[in-house]
Every structure is written in C-alpha cells, then in structure tokens.
Motif scaffolding. Structure first.
Motif, mmCIF file in Angstrom:
data_model
loop_
_atom_site.group_PDB
_atom_site.id
_atom_site.type_symbol
_atom_site.label_atom_id
_atom_site.label_comp_id
_atom_site.label_asym_id
_atom_site.label_seq_id
_atom_site.Cartn_x
_atom_site.Cartn_y
_atom_site.Cartn_z
ATOM 1 N N SER A 31 -1.474 -14.657 -0.209
ATOM 2 C CA SER A 31 -2.291 -13.903 0.752
ATOM 3 C C SER A 31 -1.658 -12.557 1.108
ATOM 4 C CB SER A 31 -2.572 -14.731 2.014
ATOM 5 O OG SER A 31 -1.375 -15.095 2.657
ATOM 6 N N ASP A 32 -0.332 -12.511 1.251
ATOM 7 C CA ASP A 32 0.342 -11.238 1.553
ATOM 8 C C ASP A 32 0.188 -10.247 0.402
ATOM 9 O OD1 ASP A 32 1.157 -12.223 4.009
ATOM 10 O OD2 ASP A 32 3.292 -12.293 3.511
ATOM 11 N N ALA A 33 0.316 -10.729 -0.834
ATOM 12 C CA ALA A 33 0.168 -9.841 -1.996
ATOM 13 C C ALA A 33 -1.252 -9.262 -2.050
ATOM 14 C CB ALA A 33 0.495 -10.596 -3.281
ATOM 15 N N LYS A 34 -2.252 -10.076 -1.745
ATOM 16 C CA LYS A 34 -3.640 -9.581 -1.717
ATOM 17 C C LYS A 34 -3.813 -8.515 -0.643
ATOM 18 C CE LYS A 34 -5.897 -13.691 -3.524
ATOM 19 N NZ LYS A 34 -6.718 -14.876 -3.207
ATOM 20 N N LEU A 35 -3.236 -8.744 0.530
ATOM 21 C CA LEU A 35 -3.311 -7.762 1.622
ATOM 22 C C LEU A 35 -2.725 -6.414 1.195
ATOM 23 C CD1 LEU A 35 -2.128 -9.526 4.931
ATOM 24 C CD2 LEU A 35 -4.266 -8.278 4.597
ATOM 25 N N VAL A 36 -1.541 -6.449 0.622
ATOM 26 C CA VAL A 36 -0.848 -5.224 0.220
ATOM 27 C C VAL A 36 -1.600 -4.528 -0.910
ATOM 28 C CG1 VAL A 36 1.293 -4.289 -0.756
ATOM 29 C CG2 VAL A 36 1.388 -6.002 1.067
ATOM 30 N N ALA A 37 -2.054 -5.292 -1.897
ATOM 31 C CA ALA A 37 -2.796 -4.711 -3.023
ATOM 32 C C ALA A 37 -4.069 -4.021 -2.543
ATOM 33 C CB ALA A 37 -3.128 -5.788 -4.051
ATOM 34 N N ASN A 38 -4.790 -4.656 -1.639
ATOM 35 C CA ASN A 38 -6.021 -4.050 -1.110
ATOM 36 C C ASN A 38 -5.728 -2.814 -0.275
ATOM 37 O OD1 ASN A 38 -8.507 -5.548 -1.923
ATOM 38 N ND2 ASN A 38 -7.312 -7.276 -1.158
ATOM 39 N N GLN A 39 -4.674 -2.851 0.511
ATOM 40 C CA GLN A 39 -4.285 -1.675 1.298
ATOM 41 C C GLN A 39 -3.927 -0.516 0.369
ATOM 42 O OE1 GLN A 39 -4.325 -1.147 4.564
ATOM 43 N NE2 GLN A 39 -3.322 0.838 4.534
ATOM 44 N N PHE A 40 -3.197 -0.817 -0.689
ATOM 45 C CA PHE A 40 -2.788 0.230 -1.630
ATOM 46 C C PHE A 40 -3.998 0.838 -2.335
ATOM 47 C CE2 PHE A 40 -1.609 1.772 -5.817
ATOM 48 C CZ PHE A 40 -0.605 2.667 -5.489
ATOM 49 N N ILE A 41 -4.868 0.010 -2.878
ATOM 50 C CA ILE A 41 -5.980 0.500 -3.692
ATOM 51 C C ILE A 41 -6.981 1.299 -2.860
ATOM 52 C CG2 ILE A 41 -7.506 -1.518 -3.553
ATOM 53 C CD1 ILE A 41 -6.773 0.547 -6.707
ATOM 54 N N ASP A 42 -7.047 1.037 -1.576
ATOM 55 C CA ASP A 42 -7.972 1.771 -0.709
ATOM 56 C C ASP A 42 -7.612 3.242 -0.581
ATOM 57 O OD1 ASP A 42 -9.585 -0.398 -0.234
ATOM 58 O OD2 ASP A 42 -8.734 -0.855 1.744
ATOM 59 N N THR A 151 10.397 9.411 -0.228
ATOM 60 C CA THR A 151 9.650 8.182 0.019
ATOM 61 C C THR A 151 8.275 8.584 0.541
ATOM 62 O OG1 THR A 151 11.703 7.061 0.595
ATOM 63 C CG2 THR A 151 9.651 5.986 1.272
ATOM 64 N N GLU A 152 7.235 8.277 -0.229
ATOM 65 C CA GLU A 152 5.878 8.638 0.174
ATOM 66 C C GLU A 152 5.195 7.545 0.977
ATOM 67 O OE1 GLU A 152 1.503 9.038 -1.807
ATOM 68 O OE2 GLU A 152 3.146 9.859 -2.976
ATOM 69 N N LEU A 153 5.464 6.304 0.621
ATOM 70 C CA LEU A 153 4.670 5.215 1.179
ATOM 71 C C LEU A 153 5.494 3.938 1.252
ATOM 72 C CD1 LEU A 153 1.745 4.052 1.807
ATOM 73 C CD2 LEU A 153 1.597 3.576 -0.639
ATOM 74 N N ILE A 154 5.331 3.221 2.362
ATOM 75 C CA ILE A 154 5.898 1.890 2.522
ATOM 76 C C ILE A 154 4.785 1.015 3.092
ATOM 77 C CG2 ILE A 154 7.663 0.456 3.633
ATOM 78 C CD1 ILE A 154 9.336 3.048 4.011
ATOM 79 N N ILE A 155 4.494 -0.090 2.410
ATOM 80 C CA ILE A 155 3.507 -1.042 2.920
ATOM 81 C C ILE A 155 4.217 -2.375 3.118
ATOM 82 C CG2 ILE A 155 1.327 -2.243 2.555
ATOM 83 C CD1 ILE A 155 0.464 0.025 0.694
ATOM 84 N N ILE A 156 4.196 -2.850 4.358
ATOM 85 C CA ILE A 156 4.826 -4.102 4.744
ATOM 86 C C ILE A 156 3.709 -5.074 5.143
ATOM 87 C CG2 ILE A 156 6.447 -5.198 6.362
ATOM 88 C CD1 ILE A 156 7.742 -3.034 4.510
ATOM 89 N N PRO A 157 3.620 -6.251 4.518
ATOM 90 C CA PRO A 157 2.509 -7.159 4.808
ATOM 91 C C PRO A 157 2.367 -7.508 6.295
ATOM 92 C CG PRO A 157 3.952 -8.094 3.129
ATOM 93 C CD PRO A 157 4.519 -6.783 3.517
ATOM 94 N N LYS A 158 3.484 -7.752 6.965
ATOM 95 C CA LYS A 158 3.458 -8.133 8.378
ATOM 96 C C LYS A 158 2.738 -7.073 9.228
ATOM 97 C CE LYS A 158 7.119 -8.707 11.575
ATOM 98 N NZ LYS A 158 8.483 -9.191 11.822
ATOM 99 N N GLU A 159 2.887 -5.794 8.832
ATOM 100 C CA GLU A 159 2.264 -4.715 9.600
ATOM 101 C C GLU A 159 0.757 -4.622 9.363
ATOM 102 O OE1 GLU A 159 4.526 -1.258 8.498
ATOM 103 O OE2 GLU A 159 6.333 -2.016 9.459
ATOM 104 N N LEU A 160 0.235 -5.325 8.349
ATOM 105 C CA LEU A 160 -1.195 -5.307 8.049
ATOM 106 C C LEU A 160 -1.951 -6.433 8.740
ATOM 107 C CD1 LEU A 160 -1.002 -4.613 4.208
ATOM 108 C CD2 LEU A 160 -1.335 -2.958 6.057
ATOM 109 N N LYS A 161 -1.206 -7.364 9.310
ATOM 110 C CA LYS A 161 -1.828 -8.530 9.949
ATOM 111 C C LYS A 161 -2.145 -8.215 11.400
ATOM 112 C CE LYS A 161 0.625 -11.607 6.882
ATOM 113 N NZ LYS A 161 1.664 -12.633 6.761
ATOM 114 N N ALA A 162 -3.330 -8.625 11.807
ATOM 115 C CA ALA A 162 -3.767 -8.357 13.188
ATOM 116 C C ALA A 162 -3.073 -9.264 14.183
ATOM 117 C CB ALA A 162 -5.270 -8.550 13.302
#
Length: 162
Positions: A31-42, A151-162
């Motif tokens: 589930s975390d990998a899906k969250l990060v992948a979707n955030q990135f592709i957007d 460093t352009e971008l950092i995506i952390i799964p925990k930060e994407l969760k409500a």
C-alpha cells in the motif's frame, strides 16, 4: 542534466524463514508503494529507464510502480549489483549508465540509498524509509562524471497518509 530517482523497497516481511533476498513485501509495503507511485506520477515525468535489485522485496516494489505507470516489465532491468547495502556498487553502477538515459529510476536498499542521497544530494535525510523516494539532479552530460548534485524531490509514505 542527468537525474536519478532512488526508491527504497517497500516494508518487507520477516514472517517466513527465507533468505534475505527472498523476503516478500508486507501488506503495508504494497500500500505504501502504491501511495508513493501515485504521488510521483501525478507530478513528474516517467523515467527513461528503470533498474531494480533482484531481491524479491525490491522487484515487487518496482512492479507496483510499473503498474501505476502503466509500463510493462520490459521497461526494467534487474541488476545483481543493485543488491547493495553500502552504496559503492550502486554508485559504480550509476557511473556506467548509458548516456542516452537522462532520467533513471533505481529500486534498491538502505543504507545505500540514504548514503547516496546524503553524499550526492544537497538536503540531509536521516533515513530514507521503506517505499521512500528521492530524486537527485546532476549538472553533467556523462554519467561517468557523477558528482554532487541537488535534491529535487523527497516522497515519504508516512507524509502522504491522512
């Protein structure tokens, strides 16, 4: 300009008596990998090419990204030298990338990815967590000249969760 996207494998399971390389992802890792992948592709362009460690947890994470990106497994190469925890093999791998690739995504492991992010990026991170993604940009035209970048971008799964 060249860019590297480092993705640490998703949270893996220690539930089974398996070698390190064969450990599967936990449900949270998926589930975390899906969250990060979707955030990135957007918000970002797809990489020119994708590489993965052969470890089950890394390649499984890679396949989740491929699914979100609507890409086939033909878009990825599995490389033994990416099953690296120190970072030296990954750095040497990056220095040998084909120059026709400007944006490369690599799925692999810690401590290698945190070290690379801190040595070659310009923002310190304490730890790249499981399913974490970091994008580094380099003012180079040849991968053999791989050096300190930004460093352009950092995506952390925990930060994407409500």
């Amino acid at each position: 300009m060249k860019s590297i996207i480092l993705v640490r494998h998703g949270k893996s399971s220690w539930e089974f008596d398996l070698s390190d390389a064969l450990r599967p992802l936990k449900t949270r890792g998926i589930s975390d990998a899906k969250l990060v992948a979707n955030q990135f592709i957007d918000n970002h362009e797809l990489p020119d090419y994708i590489y993965s460690s052969p470890a089950v947890r890394a390649f499984s994470t890679c396949k989740i990204f491929l699914d979100v990106f609507n890409l086939s497994e033909d878009s990825v190469s599995v490389k033994e030298e990416l099953y690296d925890f120190g970072g030296e093999n990954v750095v040497n791998f990056i220095k040998r990338l084909p120059n026709n690739y400007n944006l490369v995504m690599i799925f692999g492991h810690n401590h290698a990815f945190t070290s690379i992010a801190n040595i070659f990026g310009d923002k310190f991170i304490d730890n790249l967590p499981t399913s974490g993604l970091i994008k580094l940009n380099f003012d180079i035209s040849d991968w053999k000249d791989f050096k300190k970048g930004t460093t352009e971008l950092i995506i952390i799964p925990k930060e994407l969760k409500a």
